[in-house]
Scaffold this active site. Structure first.
Site, PDB file in Angstrom:
ATOM      1  N   GLY A  69     -12.836  -5.614   0.285  1.00 18.30           N
ATOM      2  CA  GLY A  69     -11.768  -5.737   1.280  1.00 18.30           C
ATOM      3  C   GLY A  69     -12.084  -5.008   2.577  1.00 18.30           C
ATOM      4  CB  THR A  70     -13.524  -1.650   3.271  1.00 18.28           C
ATOM      5  OG1 THR A  70     -12.532  -0.972   2.494  1.00 18.28           O
ATOM      6  CG2 THR A  70     -13.881  -0.821   4.481  1.00 18.28           C
ATOM      7  CG  ASN A 149      -2.099  -0.528   0.888  1.00 23.84           C
ATOM      8  OD1 ASN A 149      -1.765  -1.043   1.942  1.00 23.84           O
ATOM      9  ND2 ASN A 149      -2.639   0.672   0.844  1.00 23.84           N
ATOM     10  CD  GLN A 177      -2.871  -3.948  -2.951  1.00 19.54           C
ATOM     11  OE1 GLN A 177      -2.397  -4.309  -4.023  1.00 19.54           O
ATOM     12  NE2 GLN A 177      -3.753  -2.965  -2.872  1.00 19.54           N
ATOM     13  CB  SER A 197     -10.611  -6.522  -2.379  1.00 20.91           C
ATOM     14  OG  SER A 197     -11.272  -5.596  -3.206  1.00 20.91           O
ATOM     15  CG  HIS A 199     -11.726  -3.247  -6.526  1.00 23.97           C
ATOM     16  ND1 HIS A 199     -10.849  -2.207  -6.720  1.00 23.97           N
ATOM     17  CD2 HIS A 199     -11.988  -3.268  -5.196  1.00 23.97           C
ATOM     18  CE1 HIS A 199     -10.604  -1.605  -5.555  1.00 23.97           C
ATOM     19  NE2 HIS A 199     -11.282  -2.233  -4.608  1.00 23.97           N
ATOM     20  CB  THR A 235     -30.279  -9.835  -1.233  1.00 22.45           C
ATOM     21  OG1 THR A 235     -31.506  -9.743  -0.512  1.00 22.45           O
ATOM     22  CG2 THR A 235     -30.459 -10.693  -2.477  1.00 22.45           C
ATOM     23  CB  CYS A 357      -7.041   2.999   0.212  1.00 22.21           C
ATOM     24  SG  CYS A 357      -6.588   1.694  -0.922  1.00 22.21           S
TER      25      CYS A 357
END
Ligand code: PLP
Length: 414
Positions: A69-70, A149, A177, A197, A199, A235, A357
């Site tokens: 996400g970042t 979030n 979120q 994101s 995760h 990659t 975060c």
């Protein structure tokens, strides 16, 4: 252990891991290599891209795999703003994630951009009138998150997109979120760019997606071998991309029904906590049974209803829920969020003090203060974020433990 911190991260789903495993072991090629292993990896990556595009309703060429996400937020904001010749003005909101706020701040400090920050009301919602007033002929980008979030506030993204497009301004939304809880259909949202994101939705950490409409030029942030059509060198994380695609497709399956069920569990939990601890303040948009904040959205509603958005069998629905179904955030005046977390942790309950975060940050939440909450009270925040696996029994236990923890911390501080 009772895990109520899904907004911080989620475990990798078994099906996701199984889909990734071959790409990490036997089929481990580099998609840029011109031999069978490389071509096989490229086919897997292409299939993952197509699958993500199908989940989002966009073109495969609009999907850029990133590290999370970042990175998606950084690439969207810096990439779109620096590629857009029409000016140096950005519109954002006061309650964005740090990945957005810091990217915007970087553009202001190093590239001379002017920033307009939209305020939010007591429930954490922006006003469309403020947004309309903020857009200018030299506005290069508007970036407003889909769902917050910390307090779960859901912004009126589709309506904002209409306003932006009327002025020729591209709209980026951080949907990290929202994934798995709200519709991500790119055409319905009308956004030009959207960050996700892995995760947060059952894929591993270190993989994310930026959806950016193909006709938009994007200045890369990472320079190198020109992977991802030159938008993101490096990659490719083939296994991660395959895992992401699987996780997103699974999260989209039964999304509306899951969101409805979780919203109902959450609403009962919120009522239970407020009954047990009457001094607690429920922060963010109201849900059934809580005090309604000063909403300025037409059609504000409970998200138990709204979570079923798209369910044609329920005629009373409107299209914009105002709170994520899985978020319950409170302040407990007279305590400290950290002490409550310790007490709850002793009882085997995992939750969070506001947001997870900002690494080791003691700062008061910029989200809660933007709602007009006093700094001292903002430091008493605790966020519970549910998953599709959370049960009513677990939540009944947690509500009772919240009361016990509250009494313990209060008695120490008196
Ligand atoms: N945006 C929002 C709204 C988030 O909640 C988070 C993480 O919590 C991020 C961005 C950053 O995502 P990542 O952890 O994948 O870098």
């Amino acid at each position: 252990m009772i895990f109520l911190d899904s907004a911080a991260t989620t475990p990798v789903r078994r099906e996701v891991l199984e889909a990734m495993w071959p790409l990490l072991t036997g089929d481990f090629g580099n998609p840029s290599s011109h031999h069978e292993l490389g071509e096989s990896a490229k086919r897997a990556l292409d299939a993952a891209r197509k699958s993500v595009a199908a989940s989002l309703g966009c073109r495969a060429s609009d999907v850029v795999f990133t590290s999370g996400g970042t990175e998606s937020d950084n690439l969207a904001i810096k990439g779109l703003a620096l590629a857009e010749p029409r000016g140096r003005h950005i519109v954002t909101s006061a309650i964005e994630h740090e990945a957005v706020l810091e990217s915007v701040d970087y553009l202001a400090r190093l590239h001379g951009f002017e920033i307009t920050v939209l305020p939010v009301n007591a429930a954490g919602l922006i006003s469309l009138d403020d947004a309309r007033d903020a857009l200018r002929p030299d506005t290069t980008l508007c970036t407003v998150m889909y769902a917050n979030n910390e307090i779960g506030a859901v912004q009126p993204i589709a309506a904002l997109a209409e306003l932006c497009h009327a002025q020729g301004v591209p709209l980026h939304t951080d949907a990290v979120q929202a994934a798995g809880w709200l519709p991500l259909d790119v055409a319905g949202l009308g956004v030009d760019a959207l960050s996700l994101s892995g995760h947060k939705l059952g894929a591993p950490k270190g993989i994310g997606v930026l959806m950016v409409k193909g006709r938009r030029s994007l200045e890369p942030v990472l320079h190198g071998g020109g992977q991802e059509r030159g938008k993101r060198s490096g990659t490719e994380n083939v296994a991660g991309s395959v895992g992401f695609a699987h996780a997103l497709a699974l999260a989209e399956t039964d999304r509306a029904a899951r969101a409805l069920a979780v919203a109902q569990l959450r609403n009962d939990f919120v009522s239970n906590v407020l009954e047990r601890v009457p001094a607690a303040i429920f922060t963010g948009p109201a849900v059934a049974g809580t005090h309604d904040h000063d909403h300025d959205h037409a059609g504000a509603q409970t998200d138990a209803q709204a979570a079923a958005d798209g369910d044609a069998a329920t005629p009373t629905l409107v299209s914009t829920p105002t709170r994520l179904p899985n978020n319950a955030s409170f302040c407990f005046p007279g305590t400290s969020g950290e002490s409550l977390l310790l007490e709850l942790g002793r009882a085997g309950i995992i939750c969070s003090a506001g947001s997870a975060c900002a690494v080791g940050s003691d700062d008061v939440s910029h989200v809660l203060t933007a709602l007009g909450i006093d700094e001292a009270i903002a430091q008493t925040a605790v966020r519970f974020s549910l998953s599709g696996d959370t049960t009513a029994e677990q939540l009944a236990t947690v509500a009772a433990e919240v009361e016990t923890a509250y009494r313990a911390v209060r008695s120490l501080s008196q």
